[in-house]
Scaffold this motif. Sequence first.
Motif, mmCIF file in Angstrom:
data_model
loop_
_atom_site.group_PDB
_atom_site.id
_atom_site.type_symbol
_atom_site.label_atom_id
_atom_site.label_comp_id
_atom_site.label_asym_id
_atom_site.label_seq_id
_atom_site.Cartn_x
_atom_site.Cartn_y
_atom_site.Cartn_z
ATOM 1 N N PHE A 81 0.826 -1.208 0.000
ATOM 2 C CA PHE A 81 0.000 0.000 0.000
ATOM 3 C C PHE A 81 0.856 1.252 0.000
ATOM 4 N N ASN A 82 1.930 1.224 0.791
ATOM 5 C CA ASN A 82 2.778 2.394 0.969
ATOM 6 C C ASN A 82 4.241 1.994 0.842
ATOM 7 N N GLU A 83 5.118 3.000 0.847
ATOM 8 C CA GLU A 83 6.552 2.724 0.735
ATOM 9 C C GLU A 83 7.036 1.809 1.849
ATOM 10 N N VAL A 84 6.445 1.953 3.025
ATOM 11 C CA VAL A 84 6.710 1.061 4.156
ATOM 12 C C VAL A 84 5.360 0.594 4.680
ATOM 13 N N GLN A 85 5.240 -0.691 4.940
ATOM 14 C CA GLN A 85 3.963 -1.244 5.395
ATOM 15 C C GLN A 85 4.188 -2.071 6.645
ATOM 16 N N ALA A 86 3.694 -1.563 7.775
ATOM 17 C CA ALA A 86 3.882 -2.264 9.052
ATOM 18 C C ALA A 86 3.054 -3.543 9.079
ATOM 19 N N GLY A 87 3.647 -4.578 9.686
ATOM 20 C CA GLY A 87 2.931 -5.835 9.858
ATOM 21 C C GLY A 87 2.807 -6.216 11.312
ATOM 22 N N GLY A 88 3.504 -5.533 12.177
ATOM 23 C CA GLY A 88 3.481 -5.796 13.611
ATOM 24 C C GLY A 88 4.350 -4.769 14.305
ATOM 25 N N PRO A 89 4.391 -4.769 15.637
ATOM 26 C CA PRO A 89 5.245 -3.803 16.349
ATOM 27 C C PRO A 89 6.714 -3.957 15.948
ATOM 28 N N GLY A 90 7.245 -2.975 15.247
ATOM 29 C CA GLY A 90 8.654 -3.011 14.885
ATOM 30 C C GLY A 90 8.989 -3.858 13.683
ATOM 31 N N TYR A 125 8.982 -3.251 2.980
ATOM 32 C CA TYR A 125 9.310 -1.959 2.378
ATOM 33 C C TYR A 125 9.661 -2.160 0.914
ATOM 34 N N VAL A 126 9.564 -1.087 0.114
ATOM 35 C CA VAL A 126 9.906 -1.142 -1.301
ATOM 36 C C VAL A 126 11.367 -0.728 -1.487
ATOM 37 N N LYS A 127 11.909 -1.017 -2.652
ATOM 38 C CA LYS A 127 13.355 -0.898 -2.857
ATOM 39 C C LYS A 127 13.932 0.512 -2.706
ATOM 40 N N PRO A 128 13.224 1.599 -3.061
ATOM 41 C CA PRO A 128 13.836 2.915 -2.851
ATOM 42 C C PRO A 128 14.154 3.222 -1.395
ATOM 43 N N VAL A 129 13.530 2.517 -0.456
ATOM 44 C CA VAL A 129 13.771 2.758 0.966
ATOM 45 C C VAL A 129 15.043 2.029 1.395
ATOM 46 N N THR A 130 15.948 2.766 2.052
ATOM 47 C CA THR A 130 17.207 2.176 2.500
ATOM 48 C C THR A 130 17.421 2.312 4.007
ATOM 49 N N PRO A 138 -2.683 9.474 19.923
ATOM 50 C CA PRO A 138 -1.482 9.129 19.148
ATOM 51 C C PRO A 138 -1.375 7.636 18.925
ATOM 52 N N ARG A 139 -0.808 7.252 17.801
ATOM 53 C CA ARG A 139 -0.588 5.860 17.490
ATOM 54 C C ARG A 139 0.560 5.297 18.324
ATOM 55 N N PRO A 140 0.525 4.003 18.664
ATOM 56 C CA PRO A 140 1.573 3.435 19.522
ATOM 57 C C PRO A 140 2.955 3.448 18.883
ATOM 58 N N TYR A 141 3.005 3.397 17.532
ATOM 59 C CA TYR A 141 4.291 3.428 16.840
ATOM 60 C C TYR A 141 4.182 4.336 15.618
ATOM 61 N N VAL A 142 5.255 5.065 15.335
ATOM 62 C CA VAL A 142 5.346 5.849 14.101
ATOM 63 C C VAL A 142 6.557 5.338 13.325
ATOM 64 N N VAL A 143 6.318 4.920 12.094
ATOM 65 C CA VAL A 143 7.366 4.350 11.238
ATOM 66 C C VAL A 143 7.760 5.377 10.185
ATOM 67 N N ARG A 144 9.061 5.553 9.996
ATOM 68 C CA ARG A 144 9.561 6.483 8.986
ATOM 69 C C ARG A 144 10.535 5.764 8.068
ATOM 70 N N GLY A 145 10.421 6.045 6.769
ATOM 71 C CA GLY A 145 11.321 5.449 5.786
ATOM 72 C C GLY A 145 12.091 6.517 5.045
ATOM 73 N N TYR A 146 13.362 6.254 4.757
ATOM 74 C CA TYR A 146 14.249 7.207 4.090
ATOM 75 C C TYR A 146 14.859 6.558 2.854
ATOM 76 N N ASP A 147 15.154 7.373 1.844
ATOM 77 C CA ASP A 147 15.816 6.841 0.660
ATOM 78 C C ASP A 147 17.328 6.931 0.811
ATOM 79 N N ALA A 148 18.050 6.568 -0.244
ATOM 80 C CA ALA A 148 19.505 6.491 -0.167
ATOM 81 C C ALA A 148 20.171 7.840 0.054
ATOM 82 N N THR A 149 19.478 8.926 -0.276
ATOM 83 C CA THR A 149 20.041 10.263 -0.066
ATOM 84 C C THR A 149 19.673 10.841 1.289
ATOM 85 N N GLY A 150 18.944 10.082 2.110
ATOM 86 C CA GLY A 150 18.560 10.549 3.432
ATOM 87 C C GLY A 150 17.247 11.287 3.479
ATOM 88 N N ASN A 151 16.537 11.379 2.343
ATOM 89 C CA ASN A 151 15.254 12.077 2.324
ATOM 90 C C ASN A 151 14.156 11.215 2.937
#
Length: 276
Positions: free
Chosen positions: A152-161, A165-170, A209-222
């Motif tokens: 669905f998204n660049e990162v998709q949570a399946g459980g706590p932690g 993720y898709v390939k652009p995410v590093t 607030p949600r119990p966890y917030v997940v963030r994904g970054y690309d190879a350039t740190g964005n």
Amino acid sequence: MNILLPDSDLRSSTRDRQRDELIAILESESGTPSRRRLLVPLAAAAAVVLVAALGLVLRDDKPRVEQVAPAVEPLSAAEKAHLGQRCLVRYNLATSTGHAVLDGFRFVNPPSDAYVRTWVVGYGAGLWVNCGFDQAGVMVSGTAAAPRLGLFNEVQAGGPGSGAYVKPVTRITVTPLGGEPVEAVLRNGFYYAPVRSVPVSKAPTDSTPRPYVVRGYDATGNLVYTSAKTEADRKADQVACRADPTGRTYALAGSERPLPAPKDCRPNLPWSWLPN
């Protein structure tokens, strides 16, 4: 913004001089010394000085010490086979054609409150699955992904932690409610972060607030993805729809509504990793 740190520590005299120069630049703009001005966005040259002098990395406009992904070690062949079989049974894949246990590892010296200590990855019926076990060996978490469905998204949570993720995410971090970001290990399309367990509110409101917030970054740190931060954000994401290459439409688990036509849904993001 992602700036590499120097290979070795600067001499104390150099570090002090660069810090003084940076403070002088900021104070000359306001006319009066102000510690608060250290928090405003800096020009590129000043940012380089700050990073070199204090050993920080700037990301999301928030200076912090650079994190390192947690260390892991492989499971023995016997552990991998035993836990992998339990994982396949959990997903009803133990008798599927071509089923296999592909990966197994544990965190080395994880935090004492880590929710999951050990992971295994299996395959069956076109589905890649992983299962997480706590310190007592109880299966407490899991994630599934399939190339034919995508994410669905660049990162998709399946459980706590954990999740996919898709390939652009590093790089991925997971922030438990009230805690600091925890770096995740990225292995062949799945991510794993040794976070503590955070209970979901039993009576949430839109501002909860949600119990966890997940963030994904690309190879350039964005920053390329941030998960829902509040219950309202989660609801908005839940009712969204996606379409796969075959023309089927999907909604996140828990969404109870008729799905629109594929043309009215965003295409799924390709998940083409294959765990080994």
